[in-house]
Write a protein that holds these residues in place. Structure first.
Motif, PDB file in Angstrom:
ATOM      1  N   LEU A  74       1.044  -0.852  -0.218  1.00  0.00           N
ATOM      2  CA  LEU A  74       0.026  -0.281   0.137  1.00  0.00           C
ATOM      3  C   LEU A  74       1.044   1.306   0.098  1.00  0.00           C
ATOM      4  O   LEU A  74       2.060   1.609   0.978  1.00  0.00           O
ATOM      5  N   ALA A  75       0.570   2.347  -0.428  1.00  0.00           N
ATOM      6  CA  ALA A  75       1.427   3.067  -0.908  1.00  0.00           C
ATOM      7  C   ALA A  75       0.940   4.675  -0.808  1.00  0.00           C
ATOM      8  O   ALA A  75      -0.246   5.025  -1.790  1.00  0.00           O
ATOM      9  N   PHE A  76       1.573   5.613   0.052  1.00  0.00           N
ATOM     10  CA  PHE A  76       1.303   6.553   0.477  1.00  0.00           C
ATOM     11  C   PHE A  76       1.875   7.737  -0.241  1.00  0.00           C
ATOM     12  O   PHE A  76       2.867   8.173  -0.188  1.00  0.00           O
ATOM     13  N   ASN A  77       0.768   8.947  -0.670  1.00  0.00           N
ATOM     14  CA  ASN A  77       1.801   9.719  -1.284  1.00  0.00           C
ATOM     15  C   ASN A  77       1.486  10.765  -0.407  1.00  0.00           C
ATOM     16  O   ASN A  77       1.156  10.910   0.511  1.00  0.00           O
ATOM     17  N   VAL A  78       3.325  11.522  -0.436  1.00  0.00           N
ATOM     18  CA  VAL A  78       3.699  12.676   0.778  1.00  0.00           C
ATOM     19  C   VAL A  78       4.866  13.484  -0.202  1.00  0.00           C
ATOM     20  O   VAL A  78       5.195  13.331  -1.186  1.00  0.00           O
ATOM     21  N   GLU A  79       4.395  14.724   0.973  1.00  0.00           N
ATOM     22  CA  GLU A  79       5.134  15.730  -0.153  1.00  0.00           C
ATOM     23  C   GLU A  79       6.514  15.974  -0.314  1.00  0.00           C
ATOM     24  O   GLU A  79       7.078  16.033  -1.232  1.00  0.00           O
ATOM     25  N   ARG A  80       7.371  15.483   0.970  1.00  0.00           N
ATOM     26  CA  ARG A  80       8.849  14.837   1.128  1.00  0.00           C
ATOM     27  C   ARG A  80       9.212  13.901   1.875  1.00  0.00           C
ATOM     28  O   ARG A  80       9.016  13.788   2.942  1.00  0.00           O
ATOM     29  N   VAL A  81       9.760  12.687   1.209  1.00  0.00           N
ATOM     30  CA  VAL A  81       9.773  11.449   2.094  1.00  0.00           C
ATOM     31  C   VAL A  81      10.807  11.850   3.340  1.00  0.00           C
ATOM     32  O   VAL A  81      10.421  11.145   3.982  1.00  0.00           O
ATOM     33  N   GLU A  82      11.683  12.536   3.260  1.00  0.00           N
ATOM     34  CA  GLU A  82      12.635  12.712   3.854  1.00  0.00           C
ATOM     35  C   GLU A  82      11.843  12.608   5.574  1.00  0.00           C
ATOM     36  O   GLU A  82      11.985  12.487   5.933  1.00  0.00           O
ATOM     37  N   HIS A  83      10.560  13.690   4.888  1.00  0.00           N
ATOM     38  CA  HIS A  83      10.669  14.741   6.975  1.00  0.00           C
ATOM     39  C   HIS A  83       8.849  13.361   7.595  1.00  0.00           C
ATOM     40  O   HIS A  83       9.173  13.033   8.429  1.00  0.00           O
ATOM     41  N   VAL A  84       8.542  12.788   6.301  1.00  0.00           N
ATOM     42  CA  VAL A  84       8.167  11.659   6.480  1.00  0.00           C
ATOM     43  C   VAL A  84       9.325  10.587   7.562  1.00  0.00           C
ATOM     44  O   VAL A  84       8.846  10.008   8.055  1.00  0.00           O
ATOM     45  N   ILE A  85       9.624  10.162   6.606  1.00  0.00           N
ATOM     46  CA  ILE A  85      11.070   9.240   7.649  1.00  0.00           C
ATOM     47  C   ILE A  85      11.320   9.195   8.315  1.00  0.00           C
ATOM     48  O   ILE A  85      11.786   8.510   9.616  1.00  0.00           O
ATOM     49  N   GLU A  86      11.916  10.939   9.235  1.00  0.00           N
ATOM     50  CA  GLU A  86      12.301  11.839  10.311  1.00  0.00           C
ATOM     51  C   GLU A  86      11.295  11.111  11.355  1.00  0.00           C
ATOM     52  O   GLU A  86      11.509  10.844  11.924  1.00  0.00           O
ATOM     53  N   TYR A  87      10.026  11.585  11.067  1.00  0.00           N
ATOM     54  CA  TYR A  87       9.494  11.277  12.003  1.00  0.00           C
ATOM     55  C   TYR A  87       8.397   9.993  11.943  1.00  0.00           C
ATOM     56  O   TYR A  87       8.259   9.143  13.529  1.00  0.00           O
ATOM     57  N   LEU A  88       8.754   8.996  11.245  1.00  0.00           N
ATOM     58  CA  LEU A  88       7.981   7.869  10.941  1.00  0.00           C
ATOM     59  C   LEU A  88       9.898   6.923  12.381  1.00  0.00           C
ATOM     60  O   LEU A  88       9.853   6.279  13.035  1.00  0.00           O
ATOM     61  N   ASN A 140       9.320   7.922  15.879  1.00  0.00           N
ATOM     62  CA  ASN A 140       8.467   6.849  16.463  1.00  0.00           C
ATOM     63  C   ASN A 140       8.992   5.376  16.382  1.00  0.00           C
ATOM     64  O   ASN A 140       8.186   4.621  16.687  1.00  0.00           O
ATOM     65  N   GLY A 141      10.236   4.990  16.524  1.00  0.00           N
ATOM     66  CA  GLY A 141      10.309   3.438  16.358  1.00  0.00           C
ATOM     67  C   GLY A 141      10.190   2.787  15.204  1.00  0.00           C
ATOM     68  O   GLY A 141      10.002   2.152  15.032  1.00  0.00           O
ATOM     69  N   ILE A 142      10.192   3.493  14.114  1.00  0.00           N
ATOM     70  CA  ILE A 142       9.697   3.073  13.139  1.00  0.00           C
ATOM     71  C   ILE A 142      10.560   2.720  11.954  1.00  0.00           C
ATOM     72  O   ILE A 142      10.946   3.755  11.663  1.00  0.00           O
ATOM     73  N   GLN A 143      11.562   1.242  11.596  1.00  0.00           N
ATOM     74  CA  GLN A 143      12.430   1.504  10.903  1.00  0.00           C
ATOM     75  C   GLN A 143      11.743   1.943   8.995  1.00  0.00           C
ATOM     76  O   GLN A 143      10.949   1.254   8.780  1.00  0.00           O
ATOM     77  N   THR A 144      12.989   2.562   8.356  1.00  0.00           N
ATOM     78  CA  THR A 144      12.610   2.311   7.003  1.00  0.00           C
ATOM     79  C   THR A 144      13.644   2.085   6.580  1.00  0.00           C
ATOM     80  O   THR A 144      14.357   2.489   6.992  1.00  0.00           O
TER      81      THR A 144
END
Length: 127
Positions: free
Chosen positions: A77-91, A94-98
């Motif tokens: 399942l894919a989510f559109n995001v504006e900046r991948v880096e910002h979402v990676i930092e947030y995840l 929160n202890g979620i590995q990317t």
């Protein structure tokens, strides 16, 4: 013929853990939450940004996914995001590995993967 995706259904192994992940961590809004007594199962409807939904189901005897992510059926399942880096930092905070960021060879856009609590592959795709 088709106008949009109505919903994606996900079966989870631990309802409370997955509910927390999709609502608190990913920030999806709850539309409805129902306990189906006859099935001993929850059904949680979550609102996606452009009108679609995720239906989160709990079934105590669901078999595990056979492989990651190359099993037959829905791949991810894919989510559109504006900046991948910002979402990676947030995840990550929160202890979620990317996975490392990749670039789509056809579109030149950045993307990466992470997993939900049951190992379902989820993608971030930069628009």
């Amino acid at each position: 013929m088709f106008k949009s995706i109505n919903h994606v259904a996900i079966i989870c192994s631990d309802y409370d853990r997955s509910k927390h992940f999709y609502t608190t961590v990913l920030g999806l809004e709850i539309i409805a939450e129902n306990y189906r007594k006859e099935r001993k199962s929850y059904k949680l409807d979550l609102k996606l940004p452009e009108g679609g939904q995720i239906e989160l189901f709990s079934f105590s005897d669901a078999p595990p996914r056979p492989s990651y992510p190359e099993a037959l059926g829905l791949r991810h399942l894919a989510f559109n995001v504006e900046r991948v880096e910002h979402v990676i930092e947030y995840l990550n905070s929160n202890g979620i590995q990317t996975e490392p960021i990749r670039v789509d060879e056809y579109t030149g856009r950045k993307f990466t993967f992470f997993s939900d609590p049951d190992g379902l592959p989820l993608e971030l795709y930069e628009i």
